[in-house]
Motif scaffolding. Structure first.
Motif, mmCIF file in Angstrom:
data_model
loop_
_atom_site.group_PDB
_atom_site.id
_atom_site.type_symbol
_atom_site.label_atom_id
_atom_site.label_comp_id
_atom_site.label_asym_id
_atom_site.label_seq_id
_atom_site.Cartn_x
_atom_site.Cartn_y
_atom_site.Cartn_z
ATOM 1 N N LEU A 110 0.819 -1.208 0.000
ATOM 2 C CA LEU A 110 0.000 0.000 0.000
ATOM 3 C C LEU A 110 0.859 1.266 0.000
ATOM 4 N N MET A 111 1.980 1.236 0.715
ATOM 5 C CA MET A 111 2.839 2.417 0.741
ATOM 6 C C MET A 111 3.589 2.606 -0.572
ATOM 7 N N ARG A 112 3.907 1.506 -1.268
ATOM 8 C CA ARG A 112 4.531 1.664 -2.579
ATOM 9 C C ARG A 112 3.536 2.277 -3.568
ATOM 10 N N ILE A 113 2.261 1.893 -3.476
ATOM 11 C CA ILE A 113 1.236 2.501 -4.329
ATOM 12 C C ILE A 113 1.106 3.991 -4.003
ATOM 13 N N THR A 114 1.127 4.293 -2.709
ATOM 14 C CA THR A 114 1.039 5.694 -2.280
ATOM 15 C C THR A 114 2.220 6.502 -2.820
ATOM 16 N N GLU A 115 3.407 5.929 -2.726
ATOM 17 C CA GLU A 115 4.591 6.621 -3.237
ATOM 18 C C GLU A 115 4.538 6.798 -4.744
ATOM 19 N N ALA A 116 3.924 5.828 -5.437
ATOM 20 C CA ALA A 116 3.787 5.954 -6.892
ATOM 21 C C ALA A 116 2.916 7.148 -7.243
ATOM 22 N N PHE A 117 1.851 7.383 -6.460
ATOM 23 C CA PHE A 117 0.998 8.542 -6.700
ATOM 24 C C PHE A 117 1.713 9.836 -6.360
ATOM 25 N N GLN A 118 2.623 9.778 -5.380
ATOM 26 C CA GLN A 118 3.333 10.983 -4.969
ATOM 27 C C GLN A 118 4.544 11.287 -5.841
ATOM 28 N N THR A 119 4.897 10.371 -6.736
ATOM 29 C CA THR A 119 6.044 10.599 -7.613
ATOM 30 C C THR A 119 5.816 11.805 -8.517
ATOM 31 N N LEU A 120 4.584 11.895 -9.057
ATOM 32 C CA LEU A 120 4.232 13.031 -9.903
ATOM 33 C C LEU A 120 3.607 14.126 -9.054
ATOM 34 N N PRO A 121 3.867 15.381 -9.342
ATOM 35 C CA PRO A 121 3.187 16.476 -8.644
ATOM 36 C C PRO A 121 1.671 16.359 -8.827
ATOM 37 N N ASN A 122 0.939 16.803 -7.804
ATOM 38 C CA ASN A 122 -0.519 16.706 -7.842
ATOM 39 C C ASN A 122 -1.118 17.313 -9.113
ATOM 40 N N PHE A 123 -0.650 18.514 -9.440
ATOM 41 C CA PHE A 123 -1.272 19.216 -10.560
ATOM 42 C C PHE A 123 -0.973 18.538 -11.888
ATOM 43 N N LEU A 124 0.239 17.991 -12.029
ATOM 44 C CA LEU A 124 0.579 17.296 -13.265
ATOM 45 C C LEU A 124 -0.272 16.042 -13.434
ATOM 46 N N LEU A 125 -0.443 15.281 -12.343
ATOM 47 C CA LEU A 125 -1.298 14.094 -12.399
ATOM 48 C C LEU A 125 -2.744 14.492 -12.678
ATOM 49 N N LEU A 126 -3.176 15.614 -12.108
ATOM 50 C CA LEU A 126 -4.538 16.103 -12.350
ATOM 51 C C LEU A 126 -4.734 16.447 -13.822
ATOM 52 N N LEU A 127 -3.733 17.068 -14.428
ATOM 53 C CA LEU A 127 -3.812 17.393 -15.862
ATOM 54 C C LEU A 127 -3.973 16.132 -16.701
ATOM 55 N N VAL A 128 -3.239 15.084 -16.328
ATOM 56 C CA VAL A 128 -3.328 13.818 -17.075
ATOM 57 C C VAL A 128 -4.731 13.231 -16.959
ATOM 58 N N LEU A 129 -5.286 13.207 -15.750
ATOM 59 C CA LEU A 129 -6.619 12.641 -15.540
ATOM 60 C C LEU A 129 -7.690 13.423 -16.294
ATOM 61 N N VAL A 147 -6.174 12.690 -6.688
ATOM 62 C CA VAL A 147 -4.765 13.078 -6.586
ATOM 63 C C VAL A 147 -4.406 13.577 -5.178
ATOM 64 N N SER A 148 -5.394 13.706 -4.294
ATOM 65 C CA SER A 148 -5.146 14.318 -2.983
ATOM 66 C C SER A 148 -5.111 13.324 -1.830
ATOM 67 N N TRP A 149 -5.281 12.020 -2.085
ATOM 68 C CA TRP A 149 -5.395 11.072 -0.977
ATOM 69 C C TRP A 149 -4.072 10.605 -0.353
ATOM 70 N N PRO A 150 -2.924 10.671 -1.008
ATOM 71 C CA PRO A 150 -1.713 10.094 -0.403
ATOM 72 C C PRO A 150 -1.339 10.694 0.949
ATOM 73 N N ALA A 151 -1.432 12.009 1.114
ATOM 74 C CA ALA A 151 -1.061 12.627 2.398
ATOM 75 C C ALA A 151 -1.980 12.182 3.533
ATOM 76 N N PRO A 152 -3.317 12.190 3.372
ATOM 77 C CA PRO A 152 -4.172 11.633 4.425
ATOM 78 C C PRO A 152 -3.893 10.165 4.707
#
Length: 276
Positions: A110-129, A147-152
């Protein structure tokens, strides 16, 4: 009651709550004060604020009432901020709770998945979606939440790691409680306060992310959004700067209000501050 008293002892927290209530009141009263479509043409284009009593905040490039867009835009910003925050917190709690409670390989995956989401900046990932799934209001709201769930998730995991071996959890195991009962009934209620406080940060960021998308004309153009209005005013920024400045101030006030309320909640709910 003690938490409420601690909250209202902070002038900044009270000011933030008042500002947030004003924004909420704007969103609620928008349909009553401005029943017409806020994107409908209302008058001559680019009227300065207070130059016409019918348009207290002036008109934009197309002759639409800026005040109507500000009031209706409050509804859009709060809707996107609230729903996106709920999505992010829900995903974060589920991922963080299971990672912190079980540890081991579950935590690693689960933490590796979380880190994968955090690899890209939030806004860049948001643009892709948004580029892949479209820019409707629903899509943008869900994308901001995703794009905002990794920190919580990391915050929830940290709380679960500190609580899973406490005496009350061990007592529950001794009584034969199942894992889900321990997670939902024993640990989660004690882990929620810092997550609730952090939700204010998520909401503030969600409002800013949607505004940034709208500024780039990547949000839903069919809704009265503060970001859309800022983007529209970009073309006349040197002369009619008020078109971008007014919604910019609205975003600033809303984000400031949410941040101050979050800080007040932190002061009220933080167990370390309770002892002072």
């Amino acid at each position: 009651m003690d938490a409420i008293k601690r909250y209202f002892r902070s002038p900044a927290a009270v000011a933030g709550l008042i500002l947030l209530l004003v924004v909420i009141a704007m969103a609620i009263s928008a349909s009553f004060l401005y029943p017409r479509d806020p994107l409908a043409l209302a008058g001559r284009p680019l009227l300065w604020p207070f130059s016409n009593p019918h348009f207290p905040l002036g008109t934009d490039n197309s002759g639409r009432d800026i005040a109507a867009q500000i009031f209706h835009g409050a509804r859009i910003s709060l809707l996107i901020g609230g729903v996106a925050t709920a999505i992010a917190i829900l995903i974060g709690i589920v991922v963080g709770a299971f990672a912190g409670f079980y540890g081991g390989w579950v935590d690693n995956v689960l933490m590796r998945i979380t880190e994968a989401f955090q690899t890209l900046p939030n806004f860049l990932l948001l643009l892709v979606l948004v580029a892949v799934f479209g820019s409707t209001l629903t899509t943008v709201t869900i994308a901001v939440g995703v794009v905002s769930w990794p920190a919580p998730a990391r915050l929830t995991r940290a709380e679960f790691l500190s609580l899973r071996n406490r005496e009350f959890v061990q007592a529950g195991r001794t009584l034969g409680m199942k894992d889900l009962q321990l997670i939902l009934g024993e640990i989660l209620p004690n882990a929620l306060p810092p997550v609730i406080v952090y939700a204010s940060v998520v909401m503030a960021v969600a409002i800013l992310l949607e505004s940034a998308l709208a500024f780039l004309h990547l949000s839903d153009p069919n809704v009265a959004s503060w970001g859309n209005l800022i983007g529209l005013g970009r073309d006349v920024l040197r002369v009619q700067w008020y078109v971008s400045a007014i919604p910019g101030v609205a975003i600033l006030v809303t984000v400031l209000a949410v941040s101050l309320v979050g800080q007040g909640l932190n002061d009220a709910l933080n167990p370390r501050l309770k002892r002072r």
